[in-house]
Design an enzyme around this catalytic site. Structure first.
Site, PDB file in Angstrom:
ATOM      1  N   GLN A  96       0.752  -0.921   0.311  1.00  0.00           N
ATOM      2  CA  GLN A  96      -0.182  -0.300   0.051  1.00  0.00           C
ATOM      3  C   GLN A  96       0.686   1.352   0.087  1.00  0.00           C
ATOM      4  O   GLN A  96       0.832   2.676   0.305  1.00  0.00           O
ATOM      5  CB  GLN A  96      -0.711  -0.011   1.420  1.00  0.00           C
ATOM      6  CG  GLN A  96      -1.263  -1.224   1.583  1.00  0.00           C
ATOM      7  CD  GLN A  96      -2.592  -0.582   2.748  1.00  0.00           C
ATOM      8  OE1 GLN A  96      -3.117  -0.045   3.349  1.00  0.00           O
ATOM      9  NE2 GLN A  96      -2.139  -1.946   2.995  1.00  0.00           N
ATOM     10  N   ASP A  99       6.175   4.274  -1.634  1.00  0.00           N
ATOM     11  CA  ASP A  99       7.656   5.471  -0.986  1.00  0.00           C
ATOM     12  C   ASP A  99       8.330   3.997  -2.201  1.00  0.00           C
ATOM     13  O   ASP A  99       7.707   2.882  -2.315  1.00  0.00           O
ATOM     14  CB  ASP A  99       8.024   4.618   0.120  1.00  0.00           C
ATOM     15  CG  ASP A  99       8.080   3.811   0.672  1.00  0.00           C
ATOM     16  OD1 ASP A  99       7.983   2.424   0.640  1.00  0.00           O
ATOM     17  OD2 ASP A  99       7.362   3.740   2.165  1.00  0.00           O
ATOM     18  N   HIS A 114      -1.236   1.618  -4.046  1.00  0.00           N
ATOM     19  CA  HIS A 114      -1.881   2.612  -3.856  1.00  0.00           C
ATOM     20  C   HIS A 114      -1.119   3.677  -4.881  1.00  0.00           C
ATOM     21  O   HIS A 114      -1.666   5.403  -4.609  1.00  0.00           O
ATOM     22  CB  HIS A 114      -2.463   3.350  -2.481  1.00  0.00           C
ATOM     23  CG  HIS A 114      -3.395   2.555  -1.812  1.00  0.00           C
ATOM     24  ND1 HIS A 114      -3.041   2.294  -1.051  1.00  0.00           N
ATOM     25  CD2 HIS A 114      -4.400   2.135  -1.911  1.00  0.00           C
ATOM     26  CE1 HIS A 114      -4.721   1.244   0.376  1.00  0.00           C
ATOM     27  NE2 HIS A 114      -5.078   1.540  -0.702  1.00  0.00           N
ATOM     28  N   CYS A 122      -1.704  11.653 -15.878  1.00  0.00           N
ATOM     29  CA  CYS A 122      -3.380  12.825 -15.948  1.00  0.00           C
ATOM     30  C   CYS A 122      -4.242  12.872 -15.455  1.00  0.00           C
ATOM     31  O   CYS A 122      -4.718  12.477 -14.824  1.00  0.00           O
ATOM     32  CB  CYS A 122      -3.387  12.503 -18.069  1.00  0.00           C
ATOM     33  SG  CYS A 122      -4.515  13.476 -18.594  1.00  0.00           S
ATOM     34  N   GLY A 183       2.208  -4.300   9.285  1.00  0.00           N
ATOM     35  CA  GLY A 183       2.069  -2.933   9.192  1.00  0.00           C
ATOM     36  C   GLY A 183       1.260  -2.205   8.680  1.00  0.00           C
ATOM     37  O   GLY A 183       1.581  -1.239   8.166  1.00  0.00           O
ATOM     38  N   THR A 184      -0.045  -2.758   8.145  1.00  0.00           N
ATOM     39  CA  THR A 184      -1.154  -2.195   7.930  1.00  0.00           C
ATOM     40  C   THR A 184      -2.220  -1.676   9.329  1.00  0.00           C
ATOM     41  O   THR A 184      -2.357  -3.203   9.740  1.00  0.00           O
ATOM     42  CB  THR A 184      -1.801  -2.800   6.435  1.00  0.00           C
ATOM     43  OG1 THR A 184      -2.218  -2.062   6.652  1.00  0.00           O
ATOM     44  CG2 THR A 184      -2.129  -4.241   6.417  1.00  0.00           C
ATOM     45  N   SER A 185      -2.823  -0.888   9.391  1.00  0.00           N
ATOM     46  CA  SER A 185      -3.866  -0.338  10.226  1.00  0.00           C
ATOM     47  C   SER A 185      -4.888  -1.524  10.330  1.00  0.00           C
ATOM     48  O   SER A 185      -5.704  -1.677  11.116  1.00  0.00           O
ATOM     49  CB  SER A 185      -3.537   0.120  10.746  1.00  0.00           C
ATOM     50  OG  SER A 185      -4.879   1.044   9.704  1.00  0.00           O
ATOM     51  N   GLU A 211       1.318  -3.720  16.760  1.00  0.00           N
ATOM     52  CA  GLU A 211      -0.100  -3.604  17.785  1.00  0.00           C
ATOM     53  C   GLU A 211      -1.114  -4.512  16.719  1.00  0.00           C
ATOM     54  O   GLU A 211      -0.613  -4.327  16.010  1.00  0.00           O
ATOM     55  CB  GLU A 211      -0.779  -2.203  18.366  1.00  0.00           C
ATOM     56  CG  GLU A 211      -0.973  -1.393  16.980  1.00  0.00           C
ATOM     57  CD  GLU A 211      -0.743  -0.180  17.197  1.00  0.00           C
ATOM     58  OE1 GLU A 211      -0.614   0.608  18.636  1.00  0.00           O
ATOM     59  OE2 GLU A 211      -1.023   0.652  16.140  1.00  0.00           O
ATOM     60  N   ALA A 227       8.023  -4.476  12.578  1.00  0.00           N
ATOM     61  CA  ALA A 227       9.054  -5.154  11.289  1.00  0.00           C
ATOM     62  C   ALA A 227      10.362  -5.182  11.304  1.00  0.00           C
ATOM     63  O   ALA A 227      10.748  -7.180  10.986  1.00  0.00           O
ATOM     64  CB  ALA A 227       8.615  -4.760  10.157  1.00  0.00           C
TER      65      ALA A 227
HETATM   66  N1  LIG Z   1       5.247   5.273   3.073  1.00  0.00           N
HETATM   67  C1  LIG Z   1       4.139   4.788   2.616  1.00  0.00           C
HETATM   68  O1  LIG Z   1       4.798   4.797   1.064  1.00  0.00           O
HETATM   69  C2  LIG Z   1       3.455   5.725   3.269  1.00  0.00           C
HETATM   70  C3  LIG Z   1       3.351   6.026   4.414  1.00  0.00           C
HETATM   71  C4  LIG Z   1       2.438   6.840   5.050  1.00  0.00           C
HETATM   72  C5  LIG Z   1       0.957   5.960   4.521  1.00  0.00           C
HETATM   73  N2  LIG Z   1       1.115   6.094   2.861  1.00  0.00           N
HETATM   74  C6  LIG Z   1      -0.429   5.901   2.276  1.00  0.00           C
HETATM   75  O2  LIG Z   1      -1.298   6.197   4.077  1.00  0.00           O
HETATM   76  C7  LIG Z   1      -2.545   4.959   4.028  1.00  0.00           C
HETATM   77  C8  LIG Z   1      -2.240   4.260   5.214  1.00  0.00           C
HETATM   78  O3  LIG Z   1      -2.601   2.823   5.315  1.00  0.00           O
HETATM   79  P1  LIG Z   1      -1.782   1.302   5.834  1.00  0.00           P
HETATM   80  O4  LIG Z   1      -2.958   0.773   7.101  1.00  0.00           O
HETATM   81  O5  LIG Z   1      -0.765   1.243   5.626  1.00  0.00           O
HETATM   82  O6  LIG Z   1      -0.719   2.350   7.312  1.00  0.00           O
HETATM   83  P2  LIG Z   1      -1.606   3.188   8.579  1.00  0.00           P
HETATM   84  O7  LIG Z   1      -0.753   4.258   9.008  1.00  0.00           O
HETATM   85  O8  LIG Z   1      -2.918   3.621   9.178  1.00  0.00           O
HETATM   86  O9  LIG Z   1      -1.010   1.818   9.838  1.00  0.00           O
HETATM   87  C9  LIG Z   1      -0.049   1.827  10.100  1.00  0.00           C
HETATM   88  C10 LIG Z   1       0.449   0.500  11.094  1.00  0.00           C
HETATM   89  O10 LIG Z   1       1.562   0.037  11.212  1.00  0.00           O
HETATM   90  C11 LIG Z   1       2.082  -0.205  12.466  1.00  0.00           C
HETATM   91  N3  LIG Z   1       3.272  -0.132  12.895  1.00  0.00           N
HETATM   92  C12 LIG Z   1       3.557   0.768  12.987  1.00  0.00           C
HETATM   93  N4  LIG Z   1       5.130   0.783  13.682  1.00  0.00           N
HETATM   94  C13 LIG Z   1       5.687  -0.446  12.482  1.00  0.00           C
HETATM   95  C14 LIG Z   1       6.523  -0.862  12.665  1.00  0.00           C
HETATM   96  N5  LIG Z   1       7.971  -0.869  12.821  1.00  0.00           N
HETATM   97  N6  LIG Z   1       6.950  -2.358  12.153  1.00  0.00           N
HETATM   98  C15 LIG Z   1       5.676  -2.931  11.594  1.00  0.00           C
HETATM   99  N7  LIG Z   1       4.466  -2.372  12.038  1.00  0.00           N
HETATM  100  C16 LIG Z   1       4.328  -1.053  12.478  1.00  0.00           C
HETATM  101  C17 LIG Z   1       0.626   0.226  13.648  1.00  0.00           C
HETATM  102  O11 LIG Z   1       0.420  -0.245  14.657  1.00  0.00           O
HETATM  103  C18 LIG Z   1      -0.253   0.541  12.456  1.00  0.00           C
HETATM  104  O12 LIG Z   1      -0.940  -0.301  12.421  1.00  0.00           O
HETATM  105  C19 LIG Z   1      -2.312   3.309   3.041  1.00  0.00           C
HETATM  106  O13 LIG Z   1      -3.418   4.039   1.276  1.00  0.00           O
HETATM  107  C20 LIG Z   1      -0.649   4.304   2.200  1.00  0.00           C
HETATM  108  O14 LIG Z   1      -0.780   3.862   0.832  1.00  0.00           O
HETATM  109  C21 LIG Z   1       1.802   5.626   2.644  1.00  0.00           C
HETATM  110 ZN   LIG Z   2      -4.000  13.049 -20.404  1.00  0.00          ZN
END
Ligand SMILES: NC(=O)c1ccc[n+]([C@@H]2O[C@H](COP(=O)([O-])OP(=O)(O)OC[C@H]3O[C@@H](n4cnc5c(N)ncnc54)[C@H](O)[C@@H]3O)[C@@H](O)[C@H]2O)c1
Ligand SMILES: [Zn+2]
Length: 240
Positions: A96, A99, A114, A122, A183-185, A211, A227
């Site tokens: 998701q 980066d 994403h 565009c 690492g996704t909520s 968590e 992670a």
């Molecule tokens: N680096 C990026 O590309 C980036 C950063 C922020 C948000 N986003 C975007 O925003 C949305 C965020 O949703 P999401 O569910 O990915 O993230 P989220 O920010 O909603 O949740 C982050 C999750 O990561 C966990 N976390 C925190 N530190 C951690 C670690 N050291 N190791 C493992 N897990 C850890 C937290 O407990 C939490 O559950 C996505 O759609 C994404 O595209 C992207």
């Molecule tokens: Zn176009």
């Protein structure tokens, strides 16, 4: 649970979220206060925000480009790239994240559902492919136009838009016998549903993060920890 064993017949689907890049210094999206890197997602990551003020949106993603280029892959990105090297075509990664830390760690079989910071497309969705774009713009005047005349926008799936590559993702989930989510909520859909789709096909499902996610009850195992500390050494691969 100390180790996850991967056998000769296993196919592994990995889903990563913002948490895997947290130890590289990139902030996660915090559901509780609705902020991502200090901005409200409604102001920077929706079609309405783009309509209202495209420069505000570009400014936010230019700042993410700068932060992303200064960050380095951490041991979690590297552990997944090493797993891919061992499993080859029996491995698939869906992130998701926007980066490029997975690629810089060596991952190749991956999709960015994403979008990607390093590209633009565009604003008219005219059907032309996204273009490479790593520019650090200082004003909207510097941003290029598509051949159709539309303004280029960050190649990011805004909230409310349909994620990329969904047919391929669904096909890979369908084939997977093990799903590893890192690492996704569990608050952004449809990604939060992937674990349910995997379970419907009988796959083992593992979550790794400090968590439990909102959808924790759908996982066979939840491994609590960062992670970068958990993933290296988590897998034992037994291939015949
Ligand atoms: N680096 C990026 O590309 C980036 C950063 C922020 C948000 N986003 C975007 O925003 C949305 C965020 O949703 P999401 O569910 O990915 O993230 P989220 O920010 O909603 O949740 C982050 C999750 O990561 C966990 N976390 C925190 N530190 C951690 C670690 N050291 N190791 C493992 N897990 C850890 C937290 O407990 C939490 O559950 C996505 O759609 C994404 O595209 C992207
Ligand atoms: Zn176009």
């Amino acid at each position: 649970m100390s180790k996850i064993s991967i056998g000769a017949n296993d196919r592994v689907f990995v889903l990563t979220g913002a948490g895997i890049s947290a130890e590289s210094g990139l902030p996660t999206f915090r559901a509780e206060d609705g902020l991502w890197a200090g901005s409200r997602v409604e102001d920077v990551c929706t079609p309405e925000a783009w309509e209202r003020n495209p420069w505000r949106v570009w400014e936010f993603y230019v700042a993410r480009r700068v932060a992303g280029s200064q960050a380095q892959p951490n041991p979690a990105h590297i552990a997944l790239a090493e797993l891919e090297a061992q499993l080859g075509s029996c491995y698939f990664l869906c992130t998701q994240n926007v980066d490029d830390l997975h690629e810089r760690a060596g991952s190749r079989r991956l999709v960015h559902m994403h979008g990607e910071l390093s590209k633009a497309h565009c604003e008219n969705e005219c059907g032309r492919a996204p273009v490479e774009d790593r520019a650090i713009y200082r004003s909207l005047d510097e941003v290029g136009l598509c051949a159709c005349g539309g303004l280029l926008r960050p190649h990011i799936v805004f909230f409310g838009e349909i994620p990329l590559e969904m047919p391929r993702i669904q096909e890979e989930i369908h084939k997977a016998t093990l799903m590893v989510v890192v690492g996704t909520s569990g608050s952004v859909y449809p990604a939060a549903n992937f674990v349910h789709w995997a379970r419907q096909h009988g796959a083992r499902t593992v979550y790794v993060g400090p968590e439990p996610p909102l959808n924790a009850s759908a996982f066979t195992y939840v491994v609590e920890g960062k992670a970068g500390e958990v993933l290296p050494g988590l897998f034992t691969v037994e291939r015949s």
